[in-house]
Design an enzyme around this catalytic site. Structure first.
Site, mmCIF file in Angstrom:
data_model
loop_
_atom_site.group_PDB
_atom_site.id
_atom_site.type_symbol
_atom_site.label_atom_id
_atom_site.label_comp_id
_atom_site.label_asym_id
_atom_site.label_seq_id
_atom_site.Cartn_x
_atom_site.Cartn_y
_atom_site.Cartn_z
ATOM 1 N N PHE A 1 53.903 27.633 -52.702
ATOM 2 C CA PHE A 1 55.056 28.451 -53.071
ATOM 3 C C PHE A 1 55.647 28.076 -54.418
ATOM 4 O O PHE A 1 56.110 28.932 -55.152
ATOM 5 C CB PHE A 1 56.150 28.322 -51.993
ATOM 6 C CG PHE A 1 55.825 29.056 -50.718
ATOM 7 C CD1 PHE A 1 56.276 30.343 -50.512
ATOM 8 C CD2 PHE A 1 55.055 28.461 -49.743
ATOM 9 C CE1 PHE A 1 55.974 31.036 -49.351
ATOM 10 C CE2 PHE A 1 54.747 29.135 -48.572
ATOM 11 C CZ PHE A 1 55.204 30.412 -48.380
ATOM 12 N N GLN B 1 56.357 20.438 -43.587
ATOM 13 C CA GLN B 1 57.096 21.514 -44.245
ATOM 14 C C GLN B 1 56.326 22.833 -44.176
ATOM 15 O O GLN B 1 56.836 23.865 -44.601
ATOM 16 C CB GLN B 1 57.331 21.149 -45.714
ATOM 17 C CG GLN B 1 58.183 19.917 -45.931
ATOM 18 C CD GLN B 1 58.236 19.497 -47.391
ATOM 19 O OE1 GLN B 1 57.244 19.031 -47.939
ATOM 20 N NE2 GLN B 1 59.386 19.667 -48.026
ATOM 21 N N ILE C 1 54.197 26.140 -42.591
ATOM 22 C CA ILE C 1 54.497 27.141 -41.560
ATOM 23 C C ILE C 1 53.225 27.801 -41.029
ATOM 24 O O ILE C 1 53.295 28.815 -40.353
ATOM 25 C CB ILE C 1 55.446 28.230 -42.121
ATOM 26 C CG1 ILE C 1 54.786 28.969 -43.303
ATOM 27 C CG2 ILE C 1 56.787 27.622 -42.528
ATOM 28 C CD1 ILE C 1 55.566 30.180 -43.804
ATOM 29 N N ASP C 2 52.066 27.204 -41.344
ATOM 30 C CA ASP C 2 50.790 27.883 -41.076
ATOM 31 C C ASP C 2 50.145 27.550 -39.740
ATOM 32 O O ASP C 2 49.144 28.153 -39.367
ATOM 33 C CB ASP C 2 49.796 27.580 -42.204
ATOM 34 C CG ASP C 2 49.684 26.094 -42.516
ATOM 35 O OD1 ASP C 2 49.586 25.287 -41.559
ATOM 36 O OD2 ASP C 2 49.713 25.729 -43.706
ATOM 37 N N HIS D 1 60.294 23.687 -41.341
ATOM 38 C CA HIS D 1 60.545 25.008 -41.913
ATOM 39 C C HIS D 1 60.049 26.132 -41.019
ATOM 40 O O HIS D 1 59.861 27.261 -41.466
ATOM 41 C CB HIS D 1 59.913 25.103 -43.306
ATOM 42 C CG HIS D 1 60.534 24.178 -44.300
ATOM 43 N ND1 HIS D 1 59.921 23.806 -45.481
ATOM 44 C CD2 HIS D 1 61.726 23.528 -44.298
ATOM 45 C CE1 HIS D 1 60.712 22.977 -46.151
ATOM 46 N NE2 HIS D 1 61.796 22.790 -45.452
ATOM 47 N N CYS E 1 68.488 36.020 -29.161
ATOM 48 C CA CYS E 1 68.079 35.513 -27.846
ATOM 49 C C CYS E 1 66.813 34.663 -27.896
ATOM 50 O O CYS E 1 66.413 34.099 -26.884
ATOM 51 C CB CYS E 1 67.906 36.665 -26.854
ATOM 52 S SG CYS E 1 66.430 37.702 -27.133
ATOM 53 N N CYS F 1 67.775 42.249 -26.418
ATOM 54 C CA CYS F 1 69.214 42.147 -26.716
ATOM 55 C C CYS F 1 69.659 42.960 -27.921
ATOM 56 O O CYS F 1 70.856 43.013 -28.226
ATOM 57 C CB CYS F 1 69.597 40.679 -26.909
ATOM 58 S SG CYS F 1 69.027 39.971 -28.487
ATOM 59 N N ASN G 1 49.030 12.963 -53.394
ATOM 60 C CA ASN G 1 49.426 14.250 -53.957
ATOM 61 C C ASN G 1 48.781 14.403 -55.323
ATOM 62 O O ASN G 1 48.638 13.417 -56.058
ATOM 63 C CB ASN G 1 50.953 14.333 -54.083
ATOM 64 C CG ASN G 1 51.446 15.745 -54.321
ATOM 65 O OD1 ASN G 1 51.130 16.648 -53.546
ATOM 66 N ND2 ASN G 1 52.216 15.951 -55.362
#
Length: 251
Positions: free
Chosen positions: A37, A103, A105-106, A123, A134, A159, A222
Site C-alpha cells: 500500500f 498488519q 489482511i490477506d 488491521h 451486529c 439489522c 525487510n
C-alpha cells in the site's frame, strides 16, 4: 555481514529463544504477488484511500470502496502462501513462536496452516465482510453477485446496518481485543521477529519497539531500512522467503 552469516545468526536466536513472536507487514505478502500500500508504487500512490467516516456517511463512497474491492479480488484469490509464510508456520507448529501479529489482511498466514487462534490481525481481514452493527458475517462472493446485479451492496439482512469488509480503514478504531492480545504476547516474548514491515504505521508498529524495551531480542527482516533498525539486535535487508526459509529449513 553476508547472507549466510545473517541466516546463521537468525537461526541461533530462534534456537535460543523460549517464546518467540513474529510481526508481519506487507513485505511478506508481496512475495506472493499481493501489492503493498505504502511504497512509491503501492496502492495509495495510485488512488486516495477512502476514510472510515466517508464510508459511513456516503453511499457513493461505499460503492467506490466495493468497486475497488471486487476489482482487486482476482489478485488476492490467486495469491498463495510463499516460503516466508511456510517458514513462520513451521515455527508456530514447532512451538517456537506463540503468535503471529500481522498488519496484513490477506489471510495467507491462516492459509499456510497457522491456526486461527495463533494469528492476531491488527488491521482486520479482507477475505470476508461483516455488519458494522451486529457483526454478522457475509461472504465476498455473495456480495459481488449482488453488486453486479444491483450496482450496490445491500445493508445487513439481520439489522439493517452497513456491511463492510472486515478490515480496519483509515480513521476507524483499532480492534481492542486484538490489540490487547498482541500486547500480552509481546510482553511475554523473548524474541520478536519483524518480517516485511516498514514500521511506520502506529499504533501497530509500536509492538516491536515494546518487545525490545521489555528485554526481548529484536530481529528485522525487510528490504528497506526501518525506524527501529538502530535498536534491533539483527537487521537483514534481504528477501524474507530466502532468509526465513534458510533459517528454518523450508524450501
Amino acid at each position: 555481514m553476508d547472507q549466510e552469516r545473517e541466516v546463521a545468526a537468525l537461526r541461533r536466536m530462534i534456537a535460543e529463544a523460549r517464546r518467540g513472536v513474529v510481526f508481519t507487514g506487507a513485505g511478506i505478502s508481496t512475495e506472493s504477488g499481493i501489492p503493498d500500500f505504502r511504497s512509491p508504487t503501492g496502492i495509495w500512490a495510485q488512488m486516495r484511500p477512502i476514510y472510515f467516516h466517508e464510508y459511513v456517511a456516503s453511499r457513493e463512497a461505499r460503492r467506490e470502496a466495493w468497486r475497488r474491492k471486487f476489482a482487486s479480488e482476482p489478485v488476492m484469490r490467486a495469491a498463495e502462501p510463499n516460503r516466508g509464510h511456510r517458514a513462520v508456520a513451521r515455527l508456530v507448529r514447532e512451538g517456537r513462536v506463540s503468535a503471529v501479529i500481522t498488519q496484513n489482511i490477506d489471510g495467507l498466514h491462516q492459509a499456510s496452516g497457522i491456526p486461527e487462534e495463533k494469528v492476531i490481525e491488527l488491521h482486520g481481514n479482507g477475505t470476508y465482510a461483516h455488519c458494522l452493527d451486529c457483526r454478522r458475517r457475509y461472504e465476498i462472493d455473495d456480495l459481488r453477485a449482488a453488486f453486479e446485479r444491483e450496482g450496490d451492496v445491500h445493508d445487513c439482512h439481520a439489522c439493517g446496518g452497513l456491511i463492510k469488509t472486515a478490515t480496519i480503514s483509515f480513521g476507524q478504531a483499532m480492534p481492542e481485543a486484538a490489540m490487547r492480545r498482541a500486547e500480552t504476547e509481546i510482553l511475554a516474548a523473548d524474541l520478536c521477529i519483524v518480517l516485511g514491515s516498514s514500521l511506520v504505521v502506529y499504533p501497530a508498529a509500536g509492538f516491536p519497539e515494546m518487545a525490545k524495551r521489555n528485554g526481548a531480542r529484536l530481529v528485522i527482516v525487510n528490504n528497506e531500512e526501518t525506524g527501529l533498525d538502530d535498536i534491533a539486535d539483527l537487521v537483514i535487508h534481504r528477501g524474507i522467503g530466502d532468509v526465513m526459509g534458510g533459517a528454518v529449513g523450508v524450501n
